[in-house]
Design an enzyme around this catalytic site. Structure first.
Site, PDB file in Angstrom:
ATOM      1  N   LYS A  29       0.812  -1.224   0.000  1.00  0.00           N
ATOM      2  CA  LYS A  29       0.000   0.000   0.000  1.00  0.00           C
ATOM      3  C   LYS A  29       0.845   1.274   0.000  1.00  0.00           C
ATOM      4  O   LYS A  29       0.408   2.314  -0.496  1.00  0.00           O
ATOM      5  CB  LYS A  29      -0.935   0.008   1.206  1.00  0.00           C
ATOM      6  CG  LYS A  29      -2.010  -1.071   1.198  1.00  0.00           C
ATOM      7  CD  LYS A  29      -3.033  -0.847   0.102  1.00  0.00           C
ATOM      8  CE  LYS A  29      -4.213  -1.815   0.230  1.00  0.00           C
ATOM      9  NZ  LYS A  29      -5.218  -1.601  -0.828  1.00  0.00           N
TER      10      LYS A  29
ATOM     11  N   GLU B 238      -9.400   5.801   3.232  1.00  0.00           N
ATOM     12  CA  GLU B 238     -10.224   4.762   3.826  1.00  0.00           C
ATOM     13  C   GLU B 238      -9.322   3.564   4.086  1.00  0.00           C
ATOM     14  O   GLU B 238      -8.268   3.419   3.450  1.00  0.00           O
ATOM     15  CB  GLU B 238     -11.371   4.377   2.892  1.00  0.00           C
ATOM     16  CG  GLU B 238     -11.028   3.342   1.827  1.00  0.00           C
ATOM     17  CD  GLU B 238      -9.965   3.774   0.826  1.00  0.00           C
ATOM     18  OE1 GLU B 238      -9.176   2.901   0.399  1.00  0.00           O
ATOM     19  OE2 GLU B 238      -9.904   4.961   0.473  1.00  0.00           O
TER      20      GLU B 238
ATOM     21  N   SER C 129       1.513  -9.783  -0.575  1.00  0.00           N
ATOM     22  CA  SER C 129       1.181  -8.356  -0.510  1.00  0.00           C
ATOM     23  C   SER C 129       1.414  -7.714   0.848  1.00  0.00           C
ATOM     24  O   SER C 129       1.544  -6.495   0.947  1.00  0.00           O
ATOM     25  CB  SER C 129      -0.279  -8.147  -0.923  1.00  0.00           C
ATOM     26  OG  SER C 129      -1.150  -8.879  -0.077  1.00  0.00           O
TER      27      SER C 129
END
Length: 391
Positions: free
Chosen positions: A94, A116, A377
């Protein structure tokens, strides 16, 4: 525009084939148009790209390693390679997008950013990038996710970010996105919304993909030869699109794994490509979980990051075009995969990533002798309470 079915960017309406577009309140249309213009200018500005790459190298820690999972490979009879996004700063992929969008907000003169988050990883990434660049930050998070991701809530607050609880709906990721968009409508003059995945109105799906494609580009540079298969989990779909996009023009079989929850047949899952229908959610036309009246249904997944009733429009396009195979893995399979990777490789994966590993283990017989690239991830520290409760 197209090459082998791959879209270098969406069309003038912001669509990937039949999906995408810009479905947003009139008050946001000028901001979205400005964002598209500013992003295009930045992405064609060598100075901005140099600065972005510097942050990726010095702050994020890129390139992330590509690791051979030797003990796991021996056990399965499949050569498994791990793209270690869990080793990026903040513990997940991210941060690539968060840094890119924070730099863009700074360039645009917006002193405040909002985001968010579901699993908390994007919230932490946005909070981290905002702190590093001196931006005010607020993160919207469902009350259910605040409870199951308490560690990441503490991290965000320590970084100086306001965590805003969202109790509407199911109190999960969909509701957090809705509240963040309401904030953006009210504060658009001074605020940039750092959407965390390849969702939302144009230009967000395209822009986030461009910031995340570094994952797949690095894999190509790090591999002596391409794998037979590349697999990644799919919620909104930013880590998977980042891995897949650079590989779309190769012979690599691409497989995206959605949240099967308690089983597709139970209706308690997050597999919007596998079991969804076209509709509009959060400013984009994509595949959604809907009832017979077209009302968006609540998603279910043990992994907060996959607990979303839609998917990025480019993934919907790739599925329709047959360029990527999409399947699902259940909560139970993901939990078993967490334990497997932890005990064979000494790596505790995020529950999201574990869905992709679950698919590999389930298909080990047909994958015998092949090389499989797994997009890892994120790391699983954030999920330990959930894992312990489900054991």
């Amino acid at each position: 525009m197209t090459s082998g079915g791959r879209l270098s960017r969406p069309d003038e309406q912001g669509r990937f084939g039949d999906f995408g577009g810009r479905f947003a309140p009139e008050t946001l249309m000028p901001a979205l148009a400005e964002l598209e213009e500013e992003f295009e200018a930045a992405w064609n500005d060598e100075g901005f790209l140099t600065e972005f790459r510097r942050w990726l190298s010095e702050f994020v820690g890129r390139p992330t390693p590509l690791q051979e999972a030797r003990r796991l490979s021996e056990m399965l009879g499949v050569r498994v390679l791990l793209k270690r996004e869990d080793l990026a700063h903040t513990g997940a992929h991210k941060i690539n997008n968060a840094v890119g969008q924070a730099l863009l907000a700074h360039r645009m003169g917006k002193p405040r950013v909002i985001a968010e988050t579901g699993a908390g990883q994007h919230g932490v990434a946005a909070a981290t990038a905002a702190a590093a660049l001196g931006l005010e930050c607020a993160v919207y998070m469902g009350v259910v996710d605040i409870e199951r991701q308490a560690l990441n809530v503490q991290r965000m607050r320590l970084l100086g970010t306001e965590v805003v609880p969202v109790s509407s709906g199911a109190g999960t990721l969909k509701d957090a996105v809705s509240e963040a968009m309401r904030d953006w409508v009210r504060t658009v003059e001074s605020t940039h919304y750092i959407i965390g995945s390849v969702v939302g109105p144009h230009p967000f799906p395209w822009m986030v993909r461009e910031f995340q494609k570094v994952i797949g580009e690095e894999c190509i540079d790090q591999l002596a030869e391409l794998p037979d298969v590349a697999v990644a989990c799919v919620g909104g779909g930013s880590n998977s699109i980042g891995l897949f996009y650079p590989l779309l023009e190769t012979e690599v079989e691409l497989v995206g794994i959605e949240a099967g929850g308690e089983g597709i047949e139970t209706g308690k899952h997050g597999a919007s490509i596998t079991a969804g229908r076209p509709g509009v959610l959060h400013g984009t036309r994509t595949l959604l979980l809907q009832d017979d009246e077209g009302q968006v249904q609540e998603a279910h997944s043990i992994s907060a990051g996959l607990d979303y009733p839609g998917v990025g429009p480019e993934h919907a396009y790739l599925a329709a075009a047959g360029l990527v195979i999409y399947e699902s893995a259940t909560d139970r399979e993901a939990l078993d995969a967490v334990e497997l990777l932890s005990r064979t490789e000494g790596i505790i994966p995020a529950l999201e990533s574990a869905h992709a590993l679950a698919w590999i283990t389930r298909n080990a017989d047909r994958l015998q002798g092949k090389t499989v690239l797994l997009g890892l991830s994120g790391r699983g520290d954030k999920d330990l309470a959930t894992i312990a409760a489900a054991s």
